[in-house]
Motif scaffolding. Structure first.
Motif, PDB file in Angstrom:
ATOM      1  N   ALA A   1       5.322  -9.402   0.526  1.00 15.59           N
ATOM      2  CA  ALA A   1       4.293  -8.551  -0.058  1.00 15.59           C
ATOM      3  C   ALA A   1       4.027  -7.336   0.054  1.00 15.59           C
ATOM      4  CB  ALA A   1       3.171  -9.397   0.375  1.00 15.59           C
ATOM      5  N   VAL A   2       3.686  -6.562  -0.669  1.00 14.73           N
ATOM      6  CA  VAL A   2       3.151  -5.395  -1.136  1.00 14.73           C
ATOM      7  C   VAL A   2       1.875  -4.747  -0.807  1.00 14.73           C
ATOM      8  CG1 VAL A   2       3.686  -4.892  -3.545  1.00 14.73           C
ATOM      9  CG2 VAL A   2       4.183  -2.732  -1.804  1.00 14.73           C
ATOM     10  N   GLY A   3       0.890  -4.351  -0.049  1.00 14.37           N
ATOM     11  CA  GLY A   3      -0.326  -3.561  -0.205  1.00 14.37           C
ATOM     12  C   GLY A   3      -1.014  -3.600  -1.344  1.00 14.37           C
ATOM     13  N   SER A   4      -1.009  -3.386  -2.686  1.00 12.99           N
ATOM     14  CA  SER A   4      -1.386  -2.989  -3.486  1.00 12.99           C
ATOM     15  C   SER A   4      -1.089  -3.499  -4.613  1.00 12.99           C
ATOM     16  CB  SER A   4      -0.430  -1.411  -3.231  1.00 12.99           C
ATOM     17  OG  SER A   4      -1.237  -0.609  -4.545  1.00 12.99           O
ATOM     18  N   GLU A   5      -2.129  -3.251  -6.306  1.00 12.62           N
ATOM     19  CA  GLU A   5      -1.593  -3.626  -7.507  1.00 12.62           C
ATOM     20  C   GLU A   5      -0.971  -2.807  -7.966  1.00 12.62           C
ATOM     21  OE1 GLU A   5      -4.129  -7.319  -7.338  1.00 12.62           O
ATOM     22  OE2 GLU A   5      -5.040  -6.004  -7.460  1.00 12.62           O
ATOM     23  N   ASN A   6      -0.790  -1.109  -7.451  1.00  4.87           N
ATOM     24  CA  ASN A   6      -1.117   0.061  -8.610  1.00  4.87           C
ATOM     25  C   ASN A   6       0.621  -0.134  -8.720  1.00  4.87           C
ATOM     26  OD1 ASN A   6       0.630   2.165  -9.119  1.00  4.87           O
ATOM     27  ND2 ASN A   6      -1.667   3.468  -8.267  1.00  4.87           N
ATOM     28  N   PRO A   7       0.748  -0.667 -10.059  1.00  7.99           N
ATOM     29  CA  PRO A   7       2.427  -0.834 -10.396  1.00  7.99           C
ATOM     30  C   PRO A   7       4.059   0.370 -10.270  1.00  7.99           C
ATOM     31  CG  PRO A   7       0.983  -0.080 -12.505  1.00  7.99           C
ATOM     32  CD  PRO A   7      -0.298  -0.350 -10.879  1.00  7.99           C
TER      33      PRO A   7
ATOM     34  N   GLY B   1      -4.060  -7.295  -3.764  1.00  7.62           N
ATOM     35  CA  GLY B   1      -5.129  -5.752  -3.561  1.00  7.62           C
ATOM     36  C   GLY B   1      -5.098  -5.610  -2.179  1.00  7.62           C
ATOM     37  N   VAL B   2      -5.190  -5.202  -1.353  1.00  5.16           N
ATOM     38  CA  VAL B   2      -5.872  -5.162   0.160  1.00  5.16           C
ATOM     39  C   VAL B   2      -6.558  -3.144  -0.070  1.00  5.16           C
ATOM     40  CG1 VAL B   2      -3.700  -6.277   1.416  1.00  5.16           C
ATOM     41  CG2 VAL B   2      -3.356  -3.997   0.842  1.00  5.16           C
ATOM     42  N   ASP B   3      -7.027  -3.525   1.271  1.00  6.01           N
ATOM     43  CA  ASP B   3      -7.660  -2.257   1.714  1.00  6.01           C
ATOM     44  C   ASP B   3      -7.115  -1.400   3.033  1.00  6.01           C
ATOM     45  OD1 ASP B   3      -9.993  -0.431   2.133  1.00  6.01           O
ATOM     46  OD2 ASP B   3     -10.939  -1.244   3.821  1.00  6.01           O
ATOM     47  N   SER B   4      -6.662  -0.293   3.271  1.00  4.44           N
ATOM     48  CA  SER B   4      -6.235   0.761   3.755  1.00  4.44           C
ATOM     49  C   SER B   4      -6.533   1.174   4.968  1.00  4.44           C
ATOM     50  CB  SER B   4      -5.601   2.110   2.905  1.00  4.44           C
ATOM     51  OG  SER B   4      -6.776   3.392   2.542  1.00  4.44           O
ATOM     52  N   GLY B   5      -7.916   0.966   4.546  1.00  7.55           N
ATOM     53  CA  GLY B   5      -8.778   0.845   6.027  1.00  7.55           C
ATOM     54  C   GLY B   5      -8.842   2.877   6.455  1.00  7.55           C
ATOM     55  N   VAL B   6      -8.699   3.714   5.181  1.00  7.01           N
ATOM     56  CA  VAL B   6      -8.260   4.918   5.515  1.00  7.01           C
ATOM     57  C   VAL B   6      -9.113   5.572   4.070  1.00  7.01           C
ATOM     58  CG1 VAL B   6      -6.678   4.962   7.318  1.00  7.01           C
ATOM     59  CG2 VAL B   6      -6.453   5.383   4.492  1.00  7.01           C
ATOM     60  N   PRO B   7     -10.175   6.799   4.769  1.00 10.06           N
ATOM     61  CA  PRO B   7     -10.468   6.844   2.702  1.00 10.06           C
ATOM     62  C   PRO B   7      -9.887   7.149   1.906  1.00 10.06           C
ATOM     63  CG  PRO B   7     -10.625   8.487   4.568  1.00 10.06           C
ATOM     64  CD  PRO B   7      -9.620   8.470   5.005  1.00 10.06           C
ATOM     65  N   GLU B   8      -9.943   7.334   0.597  1.00  3.46           N
ATOM     66  CA  GLU B   8      -8.885   6.734  -0.489  1.00  3.46           C
ATOM     67  C   GLU B   8      -8.451   8.068  -0.936  1.00  3.46           C
ATOM     68  OE1 GLU B   8      -8.179   4.655  -3.934  1.00  3.46           O
ATOM     69  OE2 GLU B   8      -9.841   4.307  -2.388  1.00  3.46           O
TER      70      GLU B   8
ATOM     71  N   ASN C   1      -2.049   0.022   7.623  1.00  2.00           N
ATOM     72  CA  ASN C   1      -2.506  -0.955   7.270  1.00  2.00           C
ATOM     73  C   ASN C   1      -2.478  -2.104   6.290  1.00  2.00           C
ATOM     74  OD1 ASN C   1      -4.529  -0.424   9.208  1.00  2.00           O
ATOM     75  ND2 ASN C   1      -5.929   1.407   8.669  1.00  2.00           N
ATOM     76  N   ARG C   2      -1.839  -0.817   4.879  1.00  2.00           N
ATOM     77  CA  ARG C   2      -1.625  -1.729   4.190  1.00  2.00           C
ATOM     78  C   ARG C   2      -0.339  -2.865   4.351  1.00  2.00           C
ATOM     79  NH1 ARG C   2      -3.341  -0.490  -0.882  1.00  2.00           N
ATOM     80  NH2 ARG C   2      -4.727   1.518  -0.519  1.00  2.00           N
ATOM     81  N   ALA C   3       0.172  -1.977   5.226  1.00  2.00           N
ATOM     82  CA  ALA C   3       1.641  -3.358   5.211  1.00  2.00           C
ATOM     83  C   ALA C   3       1.237  -4.651   6.136  1.00  2.00           C
ATOM     84  CB  ALA C   3       2.692  -2.555   5.909  1.00  2.00           C
ATOM     85  N   GLY C   4       0.206  -4.704   7.341  1.00  2.00           N
ATOM     86  CA  GLY C   4       0.168  -5.166   8.295  1.00  2.00           C
ATOM     87  C   GLY C   4      -1.041  -6.363   7.314  1.00  2.00           C
TER      88      GLY C   4
ATOM     89  N   GLY D   1       3.560  -1.848   3.014  1.00  2.00           N
ATOM     90  CA  GLY D   1       2.409  -0.666   2.693  1.00  2.00           C
ATOM     91  C   GLY D   1       2.499   0.458   2.466  1.00  2.00           C
ATOM     92  N   ILE D   2       2.229   1.537   0.979  1.00  2.00           N
ATOM     93  CA  ILE D   2       2.474   2.787   0.893  1.00  2.00           C
ATOM     94  C   ILE D   2       1.143   3.339   1.086  1.00  2.00           C
ATOM     95  CG2 ILE D   2       3.549   3.956  -1.140  1.00  2.00           C
ATOM     96  CD1 ILE D   2       5.415   1.040  -1.730  1.00  2.00           C
ATOM     97  N   GLU D   3       1.219   4.236   0.888  1.00  2.00           N
ATOM     98  CA  GLU D   3      -0.063   5.247   1.092  1.00  2.00           C
ATOM     99  C   GLU D   3       0.181   7.085   0.967  1.00  2.00           C
ATOM    100  OE1 GLU D   3      -4.340   5.517   1.109  1.00  2.00           O
ATOM    101  OE2 GLU D   3      -2.786   3.783   1.814  1.00  2.00           O
ATOM    102  N   GLY D   4      -0.325   7.731  -0.604  1.00  2.00           N
ATOM    103  CA  GLY D   4      -0.349   9.284  -0.581  1.00  2.00           C
ATOM    104  C   GLY D   4      -1.119   9.652   0.270  1.00  2.00           C
ATOM    105  N   GLY D   5      -1.151  10.503   0.469  1.00  2.00           N
ATOM    106  CA  GLY D   5      -1.770  11.678   1.621  1.00  2.00           C
ATOM    107  C   GLY D   5      -1.830  13.160   0.984  1.00  2.00           C
ATOM    108  N   VAL D   6      -2.693  13.797   1.143  1.00  2.00           N
ATOM    109  CA  VAL D   6      -2.682  15.538   1.085  1.00  2.00           C
ATOM    110  C   VAL D   6      -2.461  15.726   2.304  1.00  2.00           C
ATOM    111  CG1 VAL D   6      -3.411  15.824  -0.734  1.00  2.00           C
ATOM    112  CG2 VAL D   6      -5.236  15.350   1.200  1.00  2.00           C
ATOM    113  N   ALA D   7      -1.588  17.399   2.729  1.00  2.00           N
ATOM    114  CA  ALA D   7      -2.096  17.709   4.079  1.00  2.00           C
ATOM    115  C   ALA D   7      -1.491  18.956   3.901  1.00  2.00           C
ATOM    116  CB  ALA D   7      -0.454  17.256   5.230  1.00  2.00           C
ATOM    117  N   PRO D   8      -2.301  19.774   4.751  1.00  2.00           N
ATOM    118  CA  PRO D   8      -1.790  21.050   5.073  1.00  2.00           C
ATOM    119  C   PRO D   8      -0.090  21.559   5.731  1.00  2.00           C
ATOM    120  CG  PRO D   8      -3.661  21.102   6.351  1.00  2.00           C
ATOM    121  CD  PRO D   8      -3.251  19.842   5.442  1.00  2.00           C
ATOM    122  N   VAL D   9       0.250  22.294   5.358  1.00  2.00           N
ATOM    123  CA  VAL D   9       1.629  22.210   7.013  1.00  2.00           C
ATOM    124  C   VAL D   9       1.202  23.955   6.596  1.00  2.00           C
ATOM    125  CG1 VAL D   9       3.944  21.992   6.756  1.00  2.00           C
ATOM    126  CG2 VAL D   9       2.417  20.652   5.128  1.00  2.00           C
ATOM    127  N   ASP D  10       1.060  24.488   7.789  1.00  2.00           N
ATOM    128  CA  ASP D  10       1.044  26.189   8.741  1.00  2.00           C
ATOM    129  C   ASP D  10       1.944  26.846   8.140  1.00  2.00           C
ATOM    130  OD1 ASP D  10      -1.680  25.595   8.934  1.00  2.00           O
ATOM    131  OD2 ASP D  10      -1.294  25.361  11.184  1.00  2.00           O
TER     132      ASP D  10
END
Length: 168
Positions: free
Chosen positions: A4-10, A29-36, A50-53, A66-75
């Protein structure tokens, strides 16, 4: 095996199917529990976990992904990066894996750092809609050398390692 994959994004569903060939993959479709728009590795990994669980507990699958894309500064690299993380669980064990990290162009990084979400920023700059459900920022930022799906396959496959080999 059922996954089961916690997303309906194709794109996320297809990436999971590619990482688990010859397996039934069920999107939910499940909630990630983190901001969009997750920010930083910790928040992005937490969203994937969270999505995997949730995918596992809301189905009778053998594994949750569960799969999540994010953004992060890398000094050390002087910029903001697109990051991708995946998590896989059977309810007892966990695996996590990352996809490539791609530096965001300055105009995109400024908007994301100011609080906007990457997908809509890319849509706005490209005068389109739904980039995140197609090639993603990964495709745009690499001249289509890779795309979002292929990048996510690597994250899911990395997270699946403990369930695909006895090396863990």
């Amino acid at each position: 095996m059922r996954v089961a994959v916690g997303s309906e994004n194709p794109v996320k569903v297809t990436a999971t199917r590619r990482a688990f060939p010859d397996t039934v993959v069920e999107p939910i479709g499940v909630d990630s529990g983190v901001p969009e728009q997750p920010r930083g590795r910790e928040e992005t990994i937490t969203g994937a976990r969270n999505r995997a669980g949730a995918a596992l507990t809301q189905t009778d699958a053998d594994l949750g992904v569960g799969i999540e894309g994010g953004v992060a500064p890398v000094d050390a690299a002087a910029g903001h990066f697109l990051i991708m993380w995946a998590a896989v669980t059977d309810g007892d064990r966990w695996g996590v894996g990352a996809g490539p990290s791609l530096r965001l162009p300055d105009d995109v990084a400024e908007r994301v750092a100011a609080g906007e979400e990457l997908g809509p920023v890319m849509d706005d700059l490209l005068d389109t809609t739904g980039v995140a459900k197609r090639e993603g920022a990964a495709g745009i930022l690499t001249g289509h050398a890779i795309d979002r799906e292929s990048a996510l396959v690597h994250a899911v496959a990395g997270a699946a390692g403990p369930f695909l080999t006895d090396r863990y």
